[in-house]
Design an enzyme around this catalytic site. Sequence first.
Site, short mmCIF file in Angstrom:
data_model
loop_
_atom_site.label_atom_id
_atom_site.label_comp_id
_atom_site.label_asym_id
_atom_site.label_seq_id
_atom_site.Cartn_x
_atom_site.Cartn_y
_atom_site.Cartn_z
N GLY A 187 0.82 -1.19 0.00
CA GLY A 187 0.00 0.00 0.00
C GLY A 187 0.86 1.25 0.00
O GLY A 187 2.00 1.24 -0.48
N SER A 188 0.33 2.30 0.57
CA SER A 188 1.02 3.58 0.56
C SER A 188 2.14 3.62 1.60
O SER A 188 2.16 2.83 2.56
CB SER A 188 0.03 4.71 0.86
N GLY A 234 2.53 2.12 5.48
CA GLY A 234 3.71 1.42 5.95
C GLY A 234 4.29 2.03 7.22
O GLY A 234 4.78 1.31 8.10
N GLU A 282 5.76 -3.47 1.00
CA GLU A 282 5.91 -3.07 -0.40
C GLU A 282 5.04 -1.84 -0.57
O GLU A 282 3.82 -1.94 -0.69
CB GLU A 282 5.49 -4.21 -1.33
N CYS A 329 1.98 0.37 -8.55
CA CYS A 329 3.13 0.82 -7.76
C CYS A 329 4.35 1.02 -8.65
O CYS A 329 5.24 1.80 -8.32
CB CYS A 329 3.43 -0.16 -6.63
#
Length: 394
Positions: A125-126, A130, A147, A181
């Site tokens: 995700g963003s 994270g 990730e 991404c």
Amino acid sequence: MIDICDFAVGLSRQLYGRTMSSERPGHRLMETWHPLGVVGVITSFNFPAAVWSWNTAIALVCGDSVIWKPSELAPITASACAALLDRAIAEIGAPQYVCQIVAGGPDAGRALVDHPGVALISATGSTTMGRAVGPRVAARFGRSLLELGGNNASIVAPSANLDLAMRGIVFGAVGTAGQRCTTLRRVIVHENVVETLVERLAATYGRLVVGNPLRPGTLVGPLIREAAFTTMSNAIGAARQQGGSLIVGGERLLQDEAPDAYYVSPAIVRMSSQTDIVRKETFAPLLYVLSYSDFDEAIKLHNDVPQGLSSSIFTSDQAEAERFMSANGSDCGLINVNIGTSGAEIGGAFGGEKETGGGRESGSDAWRSYMRRATNTVNFSGELPLAQGVEFTV
């Protein structure tokens, strides 16, 4: 999803440990790998099947069970994937609850992240997400595989094959409506070819078919929701304020045909420098164009962002290509030559550095994240020599 399942089946026979020479006579030194336990998988909306399968297929062959918290924006795909796995489980008589879904929003994710019974949290995700997940997992001494965001760039050298570069840039920038991404966010072009490339990109963008992705011929589908369109519009506005000029795109389309959907024309913004808005990832089909005069400047521009996921260079100069892949080149986890930033094979480890999180999923030795390692020493000598020549006589 099919590809990673094929890969994992072969991997299941290749979870190798090492045997090392022992300094002590009559001893064997080796590593063994064991299942880690429960793996929590948190996935984003843009790849609702692939990211789950990258994690789950590998975790399952490593002997783990999986709890999956999919994006609340993509629940139907998640339910369909889970149903397929349940069917496979039933057909072979595997444990019934080896993979389970937890549906919900941030509260469900926090419960999974904080649970001491979950050995590994793999979260996609963003960067903002994270930053919340990493410390919470670390606080309970769990493992995390992150990730996160990407601000991916392609360098276009003066020796580049521009036909090749064009195809790689356009697919990387507009594929999945810029919601990958690995989407190309920045293109750094040598001053000798930048005008030609911008002109060709603008002409190609004008021919892109935007609309319902279920219709043949459509190349660009919708943004996920209104907030994504608002973010893109705000980014274009900020880029203009910071010295950029909009070359093409940025308009909302098909409002009469689909009033509740957010279709947008992919945008190109020419920037005179790499400003704050350029360093920020905007999850939409928004491409910034910058120029450079020498290769050192290009690499500096490339690396001068917080994220470090995917990168590429288009060049016919072998020395430039090798330097870009070297320790003094791209600082990303994925480094490509004469292909774009988007589209990775499952056989290679996938992930990035810096604010991208440092995690690796899918191929290569990424399976090690889903297992625990034990170093074993077996003494068959009948004596008890100590390591490093230590003597201890009683």
